[in-house]
Design a protein around this motif. Structure first.
Motif: not given
Length: 253
Positions: A44-57
């Motif tokens: 289920e992990f997607r091809l998205v860098p961690t920076l954008f995942r941090v912004v989600e939170h």
């Protein structure tokens, strides 16, 4: 040659390292200049860098503000821990080191070595299926029978989307590391990347991960190779004394 801009993902499945090598060896290599590989411990992990995942939170900040804060702080404080820090204007060098040590960046790790990606797909989350994502970069002159590996590499290096960093760490060298540089939070397989023409996703069932890791260990792909430092040595030694492996007889009949 077909429409190489179509982003249809080919989904495959393997259960052994031998099958995996056969699959990767069969990939199209005439109209694709080079393949790149990334392993995920969970499908289920997607091809998205961690920076954008941090912004989600962190809804109170935008990507640019968080990125500027992280890199300004890192470039200010990291030289105390680096024997030879990059020049202040070497943005890719600083991003490479920051990514290497776990700072959220817009870079996404890939490898030119398919076995490295398979290791990362198998080493974590033992109760979940993993996968290896494979991206085939479009070729401009690789179709010619007389083309060489240097022709292949020049095509990819001029594409702009695959970033080949300076080898500022032995980890980058051993992992045959490179990056994709993302401008949005859209997953790579859903992005309009004109320079990339083939996406293949190879599933590894959870119940096969243990054997895959054992076979990779026999091939020299283990903690000490992946992380050529004391942390990697400790990872390999833990593996050697805690994980039982299949004592196969070698029968082929």
């Amino acid at each position: 040659m077909g429409n190489l801009s179509e982003k249809t993902v080919q989904n495959l499945k393997i259960e052994t390292v031998e099958q995996y090598v056969r699959v990767v060896s069969s990939f199209e290599r005439r109209h694709v200049a080079q393949w790149f590989f990334r392993g995920h411990g969970r499908r289920e992990f997607r091809l998205v860098p961690t920076l954008f995942r941090v912004v989600e939170h962190n809804p109170m900040s935008n990507v640019g503000a968080i990125e500027a804060y992280l890199m300004d702080c890192f470039k200010q404080e990291a030289p105390a821990y680096l024997a030879s820090p990059p020049p202040s204007d070497d943005e890719l060098g600083w991003l490479t080191i920051a990514q290497h040590y776990g700072v959220p960046t817009r870079l996404l790790d890939w490898s030119t070595n398919p076995l490295i990606a398979l290791y990362f797909a198998a080493v974590g989350h033992p109760d979940h299926a993993g996968d290896v994502w494979c991206i085939g970069a479009h070729s401009t002159h690789n179709c010619l029978a007389e083309s060489t590996h240097s022709d292949q590499r020049s095509t990819v290096r001029n594409s702009g989307l695959i970033v080949f960093p300076r080898h500022l760490s032995p980890r980058v060298t051993n992992q045959s590391g490179c990056f994709t540089n993302h401008r949005t939070d859209k997953p790579a397989d859903e992005s309009d990347w004109e320079d990339y023409c083939r996406f293949t996703r190879i599933a590894i069932p959870a119940e096969q991960k243990k054997q895959v890791l054992s076979d990779l260990y026999d091939l020299g792909i283990h903690g000490t190779f992946i992380w050529p430092d004391l942390g990697g040595l400790a990872e390999r030694l833990r593996y050697e004394v805690t994980v039982q492996h299949d004592r196969r007889t070698g029968d082929t009949g």
